[in-house]
Design an enzyme around this catalytic site. Structure first.
Site, short mmCIF file in Angstrom:
data_model
loop_
_atom_site.label_atom_id
_atom_site.label_comp_id
_atom_site.label_asym_id
_atom_site.label_seq_id
_atom_site.Cartn_x
_atom_site.Cartn_y
_atom_site.Cartn_z
N THR B 23 28.48 -59.33 10.90
CA THR B 23 29.69 -59.02 10.13
C THR B 23 29.32 -58.11 8.97
OG1 THR B 23 31.78 -59.97 9.38
CG2 THR B 23 29.78 -60.99 8.51
N CYS B 29 34.67 -62.47 0.62
CA CYS B 29 34.71 -63.25 1.86
C CYS B 29 33.41 -64.03 2.03
CB CYS B 29 34.89 -62.35 3.08
SG CYS B 29 36.49 -61.52 3.14
N HIS B 46 34.24 -65.38 9.68
CA HIS B 46 34.34 -64.52 8.49
C HIS B 46 35.62 -64.90 7.72
CE1 HIS B 46 34.00 -60.11 6.92
NE2 HIS B 46 34.80 -60.79 6.13
#
Lengths: 293, 162
Positions: B23, B29, B46
């Site tokens: 990711t 996040c 995520h």
């Protein structure tokens, strides 16, 4: 390696950047006035054949999923809204600047445009969700333009990323603006301001470009707008859409609470709306996307 | 040899030894990584926001987006690889959750994400054995399925392992 940019060199860099097209420039002037008329926007676009063609192509693109083709420019503009029109006009003439690979920040081609678009959407959302008494359309435009200075100094910052990050880590209170200034003599807000002057941008947009990291230094009359873009910029970076090495490495101007009323729940809603709206717009303006967060 | 790239709110799992789960650019996040030694499966989600109550429709469409719906969704996904549905025996690692400096706390979404995730994990009797959370920089994460090795990167910093 990295060397300082003199005032003269900066002027040379600014001169080497293409000027805005007359219609883009007039659109920016017009739409920054609080009481402008959509009819004037339509007339401006109508007088620019290339821009008209681009707007029609975009409104009829798959992203908007219209069943019937729109062939009239009036309808296209009222459907897309003027912020998208401004985005198209600016993107058309300054597209190279926005699309440029910012190698001085280790940021890929297209990242700057995505960051600018996220900032624009977020700044607009900040205005609408907080009920701030300024134009949300103007906040969008200002968000698109806020980081234009990065394209100007990026080449000069090549190879400096590790040094910049080390400076920030080593010294309390040091942020990426300080690093830029120390490395090349100008930070991206001052470089962008020089371009804003050359482009004869309206004052409020020039102020956003110059003060978007420290809105408390902006003129009082534009300060709410500058704060909206400041928060929008931070929201874009928090959402994973920065421009490489400088992402999240700036200070949040603590005085924002005097100008923008925003709580943690509203902020969460804004972040979500930015994701949703970005997905809709990213293909239709310019650039394409790799997923971040 | 495949790459599973997860965008915001995506989750995925793999037990193919050549695969990498990746990711990009975590800001506020948080990436939750589950390593199951028994089935040699790697799962990752995520997470963008702490609480799905702000938009239930989004939570249904993309459960990985919110902490409270992300963990159950990832666990369910991993049962397809023979993993325990309540995450028994799994190794948990967390990264991301960067913050901008804001003294009045509003902008500390990274911190709130991490807290919300830990709370949900706790309700499953799970806890992270390693974490790389906070700070003011973005992170890209790659997990190799064969070795279960987690590599983080951020511009201007040498890569590091979690």
């Amino acid at each position: 390696m990295v060397k300082q940019i003199s005032q003269e060199e900066l002027q040379k860099i600014v001169k080497s950047v293409p000027m805005l097209s007359p219609s883009a420039s007039k659109l920016l002037q017009l739409t920054s006035q609080a009481d402008h008329d959509l009819v004037d926007v339509v007339n401006l676009v109508r007088n620019d054949a290339n821009l008209t063609a681009r707007v029609l192509k975009i409104v009829n693109s798959a992203a908007f999923g219209l069943i019937n083709t729109i062939t009239s420019i009036d309808r296209a503009i009222s459907y897309l809204g003027e912020r998208i029109i401004v985005g198209i006009a600016v993107g058309d003439c300054a597209g190279k600047l926005f699309e440029k690979e910012l190698s001085g920040y280790e940021s890929a081609r297209g990242d700057l445009w995505k960051h600018d678009l996220r900032t624009a959407i977020a700044a607009r959302e900040v205005v609408t969700q907080s009920g701030a008494d300024i134009s949300s359309e103007l906040a969008f435009t200002a968000g698109l333009l806020h980081d234009i200075g990065k394209s100007l100094i990026s080449d000069y910052l090549q190879g400096s990323v590790t040094d910049a990050v080390e400076m920030i880590t080593a010294e309390e209170g040091f942020d990426y603006l300080d690093a830029e200034e120390k490395l090349v003599g100008f930070d991206h807000t001052r470089a962008g301001y020089e371009l804003a002057k050359a482009w004869q941008l309206p004052n409020e947009l020039a102020e956003v470009i110059l003060h978007h990291h420290e809105p408390s230094n902006a003129s009082e009359e534009y300060r709410t707008l500058v704060y909206a873009v400041h928060l929008g910029d931070n929201i874009a970076m928090m959402g994973g859409f920065g421009t490489g090495s400088d992402s999240m490495r700036y200070k949040l101007d603590q005085q924002y609470t005097d100008y923008i009323r925003i709580g943690s729940k509203t902020l969460a809603t804004i972040m979500l709306n930015v994701d949703i709206e970005f997905e809709k717009l990213k293909g239709s303006l310019t650039g394409s996307g790799e997923e971040n967060g | 040899m495949g790459k599973i790239v997860l965008g915001v709110g995506d989750y995925g799992a793999s037990n193919s030894p050549g695969d990498e789960v990746k990711t990009f650019a975590l800001g506020s996040c948080v990436s939750v990584i589950f390593l199951d030694p028994k089935t040699r499966t790697v799962g990752m989600v995520h997470v963008a926001l702490p609480d799905s109550s702000i938009n239930k429709a989004k939570a249904t469409e993309k459960p990985g987006y919110f902490a409270d719906t992300a963990i159950p969704a990832l666990l369910t996904q991993m049962t397809k690889f023979g993993c325990d549905k309540r995450g028994k025996g799994m190794v948990v690692k967390l990264c991301g959750g960067a913050n901008v400096m804001d003294t009045n706390d509003t902008f500390q979404i990274g911190k709130r994400n991490a807290l919300a995730i830990k709370k949900i994990l706790w309700s499953y009797g799970m806890g992270a054995v390693a974490e790389d959370l906070g700070g003011n920089y973005s992170r890209t994460v790659v997990v190799s399925v064969s070795a279960g090795q987690i590599t983080l990167s951020s511009p201007g910093k040498p890569n590091w392992q979690l």
